[in-house]
Design an enzyme around this catalytic site. Structure first.
Site, PDB file in Angstrom:
ATOM      1  N   THR A  37    -122.814 -35.638  12.596  1.00 22.00           N
ATOM      2  CA  THR A  37    -121.577 -34.876  12.439  1.00 22.00           C
ATOM      3  C   THR A  37    -121.452 -33.758  13.468  1.00 22.00           C
ATOM      4  O   THR A  37    -120.368 -33.454  13.943  1.00 22.00           O
ATOM      5  CB  THR A  37    -121.540 -34.293  11.012  1.00 22.00           C
ATOM      6  OG1 THR A  37    -121.651 -35.360  10.089  1.00 22.00           O
ATOM      7  CG2 THR A  37    -120.248 -33.563  10.762  1.00 22.00           C
ATOM      8  N   THR A  75    -127.572 -35.033   9.450  1.00 24.72           N
ATOM      9  CA  THR A  75    -128.384 -34.339   8.451  1.00 24.72           C
ATOM     10  C   THR A  75    -129.092 -35.284   7.476  1.00 24.72           C
ATOM     11  O   THR A  75    -130.108 -34.914   6.893  1.00 24.72           O
ATOM     12  CB  THR A  75    -127.513 -33.362   7.630  1.00 24.72           C
ATOM     13  OG1 THR A  75    -126.427 -34.087   7.056  1.00 24.72           O
ATOM     14  CG2 THR A  75    -127.003 -32.249   8.499  1.00 24.72           C
ATOM     15  N   ASP A  76    -128.584 -36.505   7.296  1.00 24.29           N
ATOM     16  CA  ASP A  76    -129.133 -37.401   6.279  1.00 24.29           C
ATOM     17  C   ASP A  76    -130.651 -37.551   6.408  1.00 24.29           C
ATOM     18  O   ASP A  76    -131.377 -37.480   5.421  1.00 24.29           O
ATOM     19  CB  ASP A  76    -128.510 -38.797   6.387  1.00 24.29           C
ATOM     20  CG  ASP A  76    -127.330 -38.982   5.456  1.00 24.29           C
ATOM     21  OD1 ASP A  76    -126.649 -37.985   5.188  1.00 24.29           O
ATOM     22  OD2 ASP A  76    -127.093 -40.120   5.020  1.00 24.29           O
ATOM     23  N   LYS A  87    -133.321 -31.965   2.700  1.00 27.21           N
ATOM     24  CA  LYS A  87    -131.898 -31.859   2.386  1.00 27.21           C
ATOM     25  C   LYS A  87    -131.741 -31.969   0.883  1.00 27.21           C
ATOM     26  O   LYS A  87    -131.978 -33.035   0.317  1.00 27.21           O
ATOM     27  CB  LYS A  87    -131.112 -32.961   3.106  1.00 27.21           C
ATOM     28  CG  LYS A  87    -129.607 -32.898   2.882  1.00 27.21           C
ATOM     29  CD  LYS A  87    -128.862 -33.926   3.726  1.00 27.21           C
ATOM     30  CE  LYS A  87    -127.360 -33.859   3.441  1.00 27.21           C
ATOM     31  NZ  LYS A  87    -126.589 -34.792   4.284  1.00 27.21           N
TER      32      LYS A  87
END
Lengths: 439, 439
Positions: free
Chosen positions: B103, B179-180, B257
């Site tokens: 992203t 970020t995953d 996360k």
């Protein structure tokens, strides 16, 4: 007669004897001293259980025992009838306590060392006498297994016992349970107990009583308090913070053990707790959207499909993992995806194959907090097209138990989807509250 | 020439063209409008990527495209040399920014819509011009893949690029990453980059720039700040709280996360963060036990065994799941056990069979917080006897990456155990701090 009973008879062992046992396993020799415990009905029947001096229980395979020495025979027990020691007090509510095993049960029976004694009147009174001022207690040791050995057939047994007791006039039920899988059991009961109108409280302890910091007594007191409250749902009651100040009640479908050892390990995820409970009896409900006590008759909807698996996605996971469950005839998969609910894109073909063969594939997030959303990124949209059911903000563990229950009722893909996205027991919150993250 | 390049040539498509595409997949027809993106070297070459009007990217299988209409041809681009636009400023440190996708990259290239433009000088400057006052920036788009498609071969490519840049005089490196799976990549780099003496900072964003709440700019600024600090480890830099006040740097092996969508989703687990970073340049180190900047030459130890899996234990899991990985020739398993590190006892025989066949089986906890301890309960002791390696307070994801790396170096069970329990990159904390739970 099972192996363990035959072994005890042959060795002249009685429950309560203090023994020294030498075990040989794969060439390793171990020596254990402890008190012989009662072999339970639901165990494999191949294990002798000892309560060690440090208070922990250990199971020893009978086949691996090379010597037994009785150091001290158990003293003959004086049998007192429960009702003689604790006559019903007029005006108090009735609460049943169901024992299933775990550290809290071993805490209570710590002094005699025999698990079957955990719920005799004397032991319970000695351990936590305060509860007899809160309610007329009916103790029932249903079985004694370690939390990690819980599985659907035990959930069903617990559910039926709870229903029987509540429909027989108990005002609430407390279930003493190991903490490892307590949240899974709480979810299962939340789905299986239909038309529930009384409190069903799961309670455990993170520290057994040979540690000064044991949380067993306060947790039990607070859970009995909650079992008498104006409340009609399944909840977990455990320490709310590390001190002995208050407990929190967490909705059965939203609770998770978030720490291996802390007393305040249990947390509501994506939701605020139901209530704060002080041992002195004060109960502060923290929200309004909970079911209050009703006079409805509870019934057990225990159809569960056991061919369901929980699969965590990770970088490098191979499609063969998904294929394996399809090939073995599993009926449902709950995936713990990354982020908003993703998997490596090279897995999507295997997932599509699974759904085409009628397997329900549900998506949750390994973030635990937050909500899956398969509409944001292209991978998510491709997963939706492949037939994946996005499980909103359900915990992966809750979605797993729910999918077993849903598939026990239907295998029609449309109905499965509809049921998975129907909020049966507070497992889906309609919107995510800002103040529920890491609380 | 791959399928996508052939398709673009045949349809006269250029990167930057605004097009309308009709896709047919399994009978479903979808219409997409957006800007054609550059097909990347490392992609399968079968997917045309569009940047949609809402800012998100979507990949469409070329084989499923039934029609293409060019709505607007791309304007011829003026080519400016990076050095002409941003001449090196004397006295500033040098920081390389490596793009990998995600992203944050799509945020930066939002205005042109073409991912290849993300790291041209103009785009970077337009997006976050502040970073050019912090350091002389060398941008490098290594590849562009979605975070969920990261896998060991990409980790290795990133590691080599980082080492090359640091050894060529860069003072620090920032890696823009989805970020995953950012925490998995951070772990991999932590183990692979040996003798690291400069900052290697992973950064991402949880919201792309079509939302007013995008975190991309502040995260990038803080990560460039951290890349110039007196620090020599791998860290993740992301929002420290939901406002735009400061970022936190988390050690690469201890970060996770923890929320699907919040800006402050990343957390240090079982550890306190390394530092707090304000966009104005203040950096407050929150601890003393971190590696400072050194002049050492970094090298890449990239031997990784990919036949490793991460398996979550749950009530009802069948031994066949463990057997499957053994039968398929996996070399290592990391189990996410319950509580202190348990599995159903009927699984132990399959685990013993795995270790006897030379497979490394490591235990972590699905609680995430806390430490596994296989000495407390009998199930744990039986797992130890079956050869399971208890992974202290390592995150399951970190243990998974570490086991791949360890098995890349040895398959001797004693050495595997010793390496798994050696603290290479802060992945094991010697004792659990009280103030690290749910922070």
């Amino acid at each position: 007669m099972r192996k363990v009973e035959r072994f005890m008879r042959d060795k002249n062992l009685e429950v309560g004897d203090y023994v020294r046992i030498i075990e040989k396993e794969n060439g390793n020799t171990s020596v254990y001293e402890g008190i012989v415990m009662n072999p339970y009905e639901l165990s494999s029947g191949e294990t002798l259980t000892l309560k060690l001096d440090n208070g922990y229980n250990i199971g020893i395979l009978v086949d691996q025992i090379v010597s037994v020495e009785i150091i001290e025979k158990v003293a003959p027990r004086e049998e007192l009838k429960f009702e003689e020691v604790f006559p019903k007090k007029p005006g108090l509510p009735s609460v049943a306590i169901i024992g299933t095993g775990g550290t809290i049960a071993s805490r209570i029976d710590y002094k005699t060392g025999a698990v079957h004694a955990a719920f005799t009147a004397e032991e319970l009174a000695k351990a936590v006498p305060e509860i007899f001022d809160i309610a007329n207690i009916t103790p029932k040791l249903l079985f004694n297994i370690m939390s990690e050995d819980m599985r659907p057939e035990y959930w069903i047994r617990i559910a039926h016992e709870v229903a029987r007791m509540l429909n027989n006039g108990e005002d609430g039920v407390v279930i003493a349970h190991g903490t490892d899988t307590m949240a899974y059991t709480a979810s299962a009961l939340s789905f299986m107990l239909r038309d529930l109108g009384k409190p069903v409280i799961l309670v455990g302890s993170q520290r057994s009583s040979d540690r000064p910091s044991s949380d067993a007594a306060m947790n039990l007191i607070c859970s009995v308090r909650m079992a008498t409250a104006d409340f009609g749902e399944v909840a977990i009651v455990m320490h709310g913070e590390t001190g002995d100040t208050y407990c929190l009640a967490h909705r059965g479908t939203k609770a998770r053990k978030m720490h291996t050892s802390r007393r305040d390990a249990f947390r509501s995820i994506n939701d605020i707790p139901l209530a704060r409970i002080w041992p002195d009896g004060r109960i502060e409900f923290l929200r309004k959207d909970y079911r209050k006590r009703t006079e409805s008759e509870v019934w057990v909807d225990d159809e569960m499909e056991e061919r369901v698996a929980l699969v965590k996605a990770f970088p490098g996971i191979q499609p063969e993992v998904i294929d394996f469950f399809v090939d073995r005839g599993y009926k449902g998969l709950v995936i713990e995806g990354t982020g908003l609910g993703h998997v490596p894109t090279y897995l999507i073909e295997s997932i599509r194959r699974a759904t085409e063969e009628g397997i329900a594939v549900c998506m949750t997030s390994q973030c635990l907090y937050g909500r899956v959303n398969l509409n944001v990124y292209s991978t998510g949209r491709r997963l939706l097209k492949a037939g994946v059911i996005p499980c909103e903000d359900m915990l992966p563990e809750t979605a797993y138990v729910k999918l077993m229950w849903v598939l026990g009722h239907t295998d029609d893909p449309r109905e499965v989807r509809e049921m998975m996205l129907t909020n049966y027991a507070g497992e889906i919150t309609p919107y995510t509250r800002f103040d529920t993250f890491l609380r």
